[in-house]
Design a protein around this motif. Structure first.
Motif, mmCIF file in Angstrom:
data_model
loop_
_atom_site.group_PDB
_atom_site.id
_atom_site.type_symbol
_atom_site.label_atom_id
_atom_site.label_comp_id
_atom_site.label_asym_id
_atom_site.label_seq_id
_atom_site.Cartn_x
_atom_site.Cartn_y
_atom_site.Cartn_z
ATOM 1 N N UNK A 788 0.815 -1.210 0.000
ATOM 2 C CA UNK A 788 0.000 0.000 0.000
ATOM 3 C C UNK A 788 0.852 1.266 0.000
ATOM 4 N N UNK A 789 2.168 1.115 0.142
ATOM 5 C CA UNK A 789 3.056 2.275 0.078
ATOM 6 C C UNK A 789 3.586 2.511 -1.336
ATOM 7 N N UNK A 790 3.278 1.618 -2.235
ATOM 8 C CA UNK A 790 3.747 1.766 -3.618
ATOM 9 C C UNK A 790 2.569 2.121 -4.508
ATOM 10 N N UNK A 791 2.877 2.802 -5.609
ATOM 11 C CA UNK A 791 1.831 3.129 -6.562
ATOM 12 C C UNK A 791 1.306 1.865 -7.201
ATOM 13 N N UNK A 792 -0.020 1.736 -7.330
ATOM 14 C CA UNK A 792 -0.549 0.597 -8.081
ATOM 15 C C UNK A 792 -0.210 0.750 -9.551
ATOM 16 N N UNK A 793 -0.109 -0.361 -10.224
ATOM 17 C CA UNK A 793 0.157 -0.304 -11.651
ATOM 18 C C UNK A 793 -0.981 0.410 -12.347
ATOM 19 N N UNK A 813 -8.488 4.691 -1.368
ATOM 20 C CA UNK A 813 -7.690 4.256 -0.209
ATOM 21 C C UNK A 813 -7.407 2.770 -0.365
ATOM 22 N N UNK A 814 -6.157 2.379 -0.136
ATOM 23 C CA UNK A 814 -5.737 1.016 -0.439
ATOM 24 C C UNK A 814 -6.346 0.011 0.541
ATOM 25 N N UNK A 815 -6.873 -1.114 0.054
ATOM 26 C CA UNK A 815 -7.507 -2.087 0.945
ATOM 27 C C UNK A 815 -6.549 -2.685 1.965
ATOM 28 N N UNK A 816 -5.283 -2.891 1.598
ATOM 29 C CA UNK A 816 -4.334 -3.450 2.563
ATOM 30 C C UNK A 816 -3.974 -2.440 3.652
ATOM 31 N N UNK A 817 -4.025 -1.170 3.317
ATOM 32 C CA UNK A 817 -3.851 -0.138 4.340
ATOM 33 C C UNK A 817 -4.983 -0.236 5.361
ATOM 34 N N UNK A 866 8.306 14.739 5.741
ATOM 35 C CA UNK A 866 8.003 13.733 4.714
ATOM 36 C C UNK A 866 8.266 12.336 5.229
ATOM 37 N N UNK A 867 7.548 11.382 4.664
ATOM 38 C CA UNK A 867 7.799 9.998 5.005
ATOM 39 C C UNK A 867 8.931 9.462 4.149
ATOM 40 N N UNK A 868 9.524 8.371 4.583
ATOM 41 C CA UNK A 868 10.748 7.877 3.955
ATOM 42 C C UNK A 868 10.528 7.368 2.542
ATOM 43 N N UNK A 869 9.318 6.923 2.223
ATOM 44 C CA UNK A 869 9.108 6.316 0.907
ATOM 45 C C UNK A 869 8.823 7.356 -0.167
ATOM 46 N N UNK A 870 8.682 8.628 0.241
ATOM 47 C CA UNK A 870 8.242 9.644 -0.703
ATOM 48 C C UNK A 870 9.394 10.065 -1.607
ATOM 49 N N UNK A 871 9.192 9.961 -2.915
ATOM 50 C CA UNK A 871 10.288 10.261 -3.843
ATOM 51 C C UNK A 871 9.898 11.220 -4.945
ATOM 52 N N UNK A 872 8.625 11.503 -5.124
ATOM 53 C CA UNK A 872 8.202 12.409 -6.195
ATOM 54 C C UNK A 872 7.293 13.469 -5.617
ATOM 55 N N UNK A 873 7.216 14.635 -6.246
ATOM 56 C CA UNK A 873 6.413 15.718 -5.676
ATOM 57 C C UNK A 873 4.935 15.417 -5.729
ATOM 58 N N UNK A 909 -0.646 11.661 -3.246
ATOM 59 C CA UNK A 909 -1.136 12.356 -2.057
ATOM 60 C C UNK A 909 -1.846 11.374 -1.131
ATOM 61 N N UNK A 910 -2.655 10.482 -1.688
ATOM 62 C CA UNK A 910 -3.359 9.494 -0.871
ATOM 63 C C UNK A 910 -2.367 8.629 -0.104
ATOM 64 N N UNK A 911 -1.323 8.167 -0.785
ATOM 65 C CA UNK A 911 -0.323 7.322 -0.111
ATOM 66 C C UNK A 911 0.387 8.086 0.994
ATOM 67 N N UNK A 912 0.671 9.353 0.747
ATOM 68 C CA UNK A 912 1.351 10.149 1.765
ATOM 69 C C UNK A 912 0.465 10.303 3.005
ATOM 70 N N UNK A 913 -0.797 10.568 2.808
ATOM 71 C CA UNK A 913 -1.711 10.703 3.942
ATOM 72 C C UNK A 913 -1.847 9.367 4.669
#
Length: 926
Positions: A788-793, A813-817, A866-873, A909-913
């Motif tokens: 859930x921390x990665x972008x879905x394909x 919102x991701x179901x595994x989250x 920022x969270x550690x996984x964040x890599x793009x604006x 943005x959803x993943x960051x939140x």
């Protein structure tokens, strides 16, 4: 955007057209700022340049500011060699075009860097390229500069056009900026180049803009370019030196500084001034909390005053804040969408406001035709559209429609059963007494608005414990959809569960506790068409039918009997149940309660077709009790073996889709997830107009319309009811001055045109696939699942079979989250659908007045690292390229915190939140 600093005044220079002298004006301003006594650093920033390097604007500025080189800083971000429009230049160069987000974020980063290193009070000038609508080199679709720069929200200086036709282009450019919300602080225009060609542009524009409170600086026209490079440089330098002595330029500089300081002072005083003058809704003013001062908004973000900003600090006065309640559930595409703004302006310019009774106009008619079309929410059931102002008044109208429809059905039923007095005349006094007792069937936790009628259609609860509330009806305690301990479940209220298990031989499938029914995933819960064949549907309908049959005779519900009251005790003369009123799928203000869709479908089926669900009659014909009696003969009840319908005739059904309609929960209308169960009346608002301004519509079936169109003609007992055309007194006597206002209708038309492309876009498709393919299995791990921390394909995932997007339950919102959060010790349960996420915290006796959720999630209101996984604006959150920094504005309902996106909120943005929520709940800290 948060680009407002106490130590650095920033202005963006737009040109009314190409070749109007933007660079000359900007160079003059840079020189004047650099030459100030006790002045700080001065910055010239050219984000985008096209053409040969030797002709570049930043080199021109550098050449003519050399004497101040120690405190003048010059920068250019994107440079292309061909002297053509930027969208062509990037293609000719075969360069990789930046995304709009990267382009804007990069500009913001450079501006922040300038503010951080500025000495003293500095000035910065950001010069655009070409005219305001010159395209950028950005993907997607090469937006114009007026749109691309808007997230930065920089105060603007407009350079007018001194050439023939320049009055028109200058005013058009100004209006285009105003439509997008820009603050235009000043107009700079040149005098005519010589006396022989006097266009009078400067005189006219001076008058025009001064009348609008915008400062105007009229400067002498720059000298013509000379062939001799050295002479040209010398002549140009002399011209710039003369401008340093020009009072118009010095006044402009002073005005810009004053406006900058006044803006900051105004923002800093707004909180206290607001407390002195404003009466907020749903706020207890005895609580002396801070005021969220909003300077502007764009996309999913507010731009708010940073209360921690120090007087001498180089940090921003403002900071971005995620609007995670979608501004009370209204935002469809985020704030300040240009297409919606232009639609509003289009209608305002054509109509203003025109009254509507016995009139029509194109926006209202087009919207009505859409709402009833195969693409609209009223397809297959609705016949008419009634316009009102907002969701509460739309529901007020719906209740009036429903009550009249019930009365007409009741009259027809009475006449068909020979129940009218002799001669067929109904005593009007008795009739009015009876009609004043009409109530509704609803659900506990419902909320339909704050007008008196809509309040009375809700039970007395934490929201409604006031002297002007008189609840009328009966409210079922509904089964809830929850994700608890990693398991998708339906939680049946204990009282209902006990009654279900003791009143029928069928059993609840897959029950792991007395009141919890488990499913593989939430998608299975919302597959109502399949669930109609399950024993639970039979149990629901039986329970509802028996309850309604009891209510017909005023018997107390079993749950009240268990509270110590005597069996079969009667209540006061019962309210007549006249309509079913539901918020489909999700009870919003009552606590973000996700109702089992099968239960709501069962309610609709029983109320609409009571003859299909007969129950044992409570009384035999020979032993019917006296209606004035306070008790009922239990033996009479048990000896009665007759089966009768729970209601004498069908009731009208009202769906309150003010909050849940127009893709808020995924489908266009939640009716799709109820197995296409249609109402008789439905209300839409909020997202209908993209969140820009209030407009509501109440859709009604032909029968409902006819209840006000025809009047009954009483006949002798046993005959069929004849109808005649109604008089004025039979009409729907409800209306508003701004009914069907053209501006709201036109914005709604634009909104519904935009929706399909977004909900059918790559990110929504990706999340549909994730939800369809996800199966909930309780994780033994305590750490969050990585996926859930990665972008879905964004490519379509092969599915088991064809999928109807409008009836498939999914969320952004991701179901595994959801699964992982539900297993945390502090969380009771969690659920999400469409754009909505709700987290219920464990709290004994949690209620509407609880502050537990607000306390737990309070760190979100601070600036978040920022969270550690964040890599793009994040989309339109310019910070640095590697990390956004913003706070989150959220709302709570007692022990429930909810978060809501727009339809086009990026998954980044959803993943960051999600990550920020996870950090708070898992560790209790950021």
């Amino acid at each position: 955007m948060s680009l407002l600093f106490k130590n650095l005044r920033i202005h963006q220079i737009f040109g009314a057209n190409t070749n109007v002298g933007k660079t000359v004006v900007t160079t003059a301003l840079v020189r004047a700022s650099a030459a100030r006594k006790q002045g700080g650093d001065t910055y010239y920033f050219k984000p985008l340049s096209t053409g040969p390097l030797e002709e570049a604007d930043d080199l021109h500025v550098q050449q003519h500011t050399r004497r101040w080189s120690s405190n003048v800083h010059i920068d250019c971000l994107y440079r292309y060699n061909d002297p053509v429009s930027p969208h062509l230049a990037v293609q000719i160069a075969k360069a990789s075009p930046p995304t709009t987000e990267t382009f804007v974020s990069s500009i913001a980063s450079r501006i922040r860097q300038g503010a951080e290193r500025a000495n003293g009070f500095g000035h910065m000038y950001v010069e655009t390229a070409g005219g305001i609508h010159s395209p950028t080199p950005c993907t997607p679709n090469f937006p114009t500069q007026a749109d691309a720069y808007r997230p930065l929200f920089l105060p603007t200086i407009l350079v007018g056009d001194a050439k023939l036709g320049g009055i028109s282009t200058t005013i058009a450019a100004y209006e285009a900026l105003i439509l997008r919300g820009y603050i235009v602080d000043a107009l700079v225009v040149f005098n005519d180049p010589d006396e022989t060609s006097k266009y009078g542009n400067s005189e006219y524009l001076d008058t025009y803009f001064s009348e609008r409170g915008i400062g105007v600086a009229v400067l002498p026209h720059p000298p013509e370019k000379l062939d001799n490079e050295e002479q040209n440089r010398s002549t140009t330098e002399e011209y710039y030196d003369s401008l340093l002595l020009n009072p118009s330029l010095s006044k402009l500089l002073a005005r810009l500084d004053t406006l900058h300081n006044c803006r900051i002072a105004d923002l800093e005083s707004m909180g206290e001034r607001t407390k002195e003058h404003i009466w907020w809704p749903f706020v207890q003013h005895a609580s002396d909390e801070g005021v969220n001062v909003i300077d502007s908004a764009y996309g999913d973000f507010f731009n708010v005053l940073d209360s921690k900003s120090l007087p001498s600090s180089n940090s921003a006065v403002l900071h971005p804040q995620l609007d995670s309640s979608a501004s009370w559930w209204t935002q469809t595409f985020g704030h300040t969408n240009t297409r919606l703004t232009l639609a509003a302006a289009r209608a305002a310019g054509r109509y203003g406001h025109v009254m509507f009774p016995r009139a029509t106009h194109a926006p209202a008619l087009a919207l009505s035709e859409y709402l009833l079309s195969p693409n609209g929410p009223g397809h297959e059931w609705a016949s008419r559209v009634f316009f009102s102002d907002n969701g509460s008044t739309g529901m007020e109208v719906a209740l009036k429609m429903a009550l009249r429809t019930f009365v007409r059905r009741r009259e027809a039923w009475l006449m068909s059963n020979g129940s009218t007095p002799e001669g067929g005349e109904i005593d009007q006094k008795r009739r009015r007494t009876y009609e004043r007792r009409l109530g509704v069937i609803g659900l506990k936790g419902s909320y339909h608005g704050d007008t008196i009628g809509t309040m009375d259609a809700c039970e007395e609860s934490g929201v409604y414990t006031c002297e002007w509330h008189d609840c009328k009806g009966y409210w079922f305690d509904p089964p809830r959809v929850v994700i608890r301990q990693g398991q998708a479940s339906v939680e049946v209220p204990f009282g209902m569960a006990e009654e279900l298990l003791t009143t029928d031989s069928a059993t609840i499938p897959k029950k792991n506790t007395k009141n919890l029914i488990t499913f593989l995933s939430p998608a299975h819960v919302y597959d109502v068409s399949s669930r109609l064949n399950t024993p639970l549907y039979k149990l629901y309908t039986t329970y509802i039918a028996r309850k309604l049959r009891c209510l017909q005779f005023g018997l107390l519900a079993p749950e009240l009997e268990r509270e110590g009251l005597s069996e079969n005790r009667r209540v006061e003369p019962p309210t007549e149940l006249a309509a079913l009123v539901l918020e489909p799928l999700l009870l919003g203000a009552g606590g973000m309660i996700f109702v089992d869709p099968l239960f709501q479908r069962a309610l609709v089926d029983v109320v609409r077709n009571p003859n299909r669900f007969p129950v044992s009659s409570l009384f035999s014909q020979s032993s019917s009790p006296n209606l004035q009696s306070s008790t009922i003969d239990a033996q009479a009840i048990e000896s009665d073996l007759l089966a009768e319908p729970p209601l004498p005739h069908p009731l009208p059904i009202v769906f309150d889709e003010v909050f849940t309609g127009f893709h808020r929960l995924g489908p266009l209308t939640p009716q799709a997830l109820l197995g296409n169960a249609h109402p008789d009346i439905a209300v839409y608002a909020k997202m209908l107009t993209g969140g820009l301004l209030p407009t509501a519509v109440t859709l009604a079936s032909k029968e409902v319309f006819d209840a006000f169109y025809y009047a009954p003609e009483s006949e002798s007992p046993g005959s069929q009811v004849l109808r005649k055309l109604g008089g004025k007194q039979h009409a729907l006597l409800h209306g508003h001055s701004y009914t069907a206002h053209a501006i709201g209708c036109e914005v709604a038309n634009e909104t519904v045109k935009m929706m399909p492309a977004i909900v059918g876009g790559a990110e929504h498709v990706a999340m549909r696939d994730v939800w369809r393919c996800s199966k909930f299995e309780k994780s033994e791990q305590k750490e969050a699942q990585v996926n859930w921390k990665r972008s879905p394909s964004l490519l379509n995932v092969p599915l088991d079979g064809p999928m109807d997007d409008d009836v498939h339950a999914y969320s952004l919102w991701h179901p595994n989250f959801l699964s992982d959060v539900s297993q945390l010790d502090s969380v009771e349960d969690v659920m999400a659908l469409g754009t909505v996420l709700a987290i219920r915290l464990k709290e004994l006796g949690g209620s509407y007045t609880s502050t537990s959720a607000e306390t737990v999630f309070s760190p979100l209101s601070q600036m978040l690292p920022p969270t550690s996984h964040y890599t793009t604006p994040s989309k339109f959150v310019p910070g640095t390229l590697s990390a956004p920094v913003y706070s989150i504005h959220f709302r709570t309902l007692g022990n429930v915190a909810y978060f809501m996106t727009s339809l086009n909120t990026s998954l980044d943005v959803v993943r960051e939140v999600q990550e920020q929520i996870w950090q708070i709940l898992r560790t209790g800290m950021i």
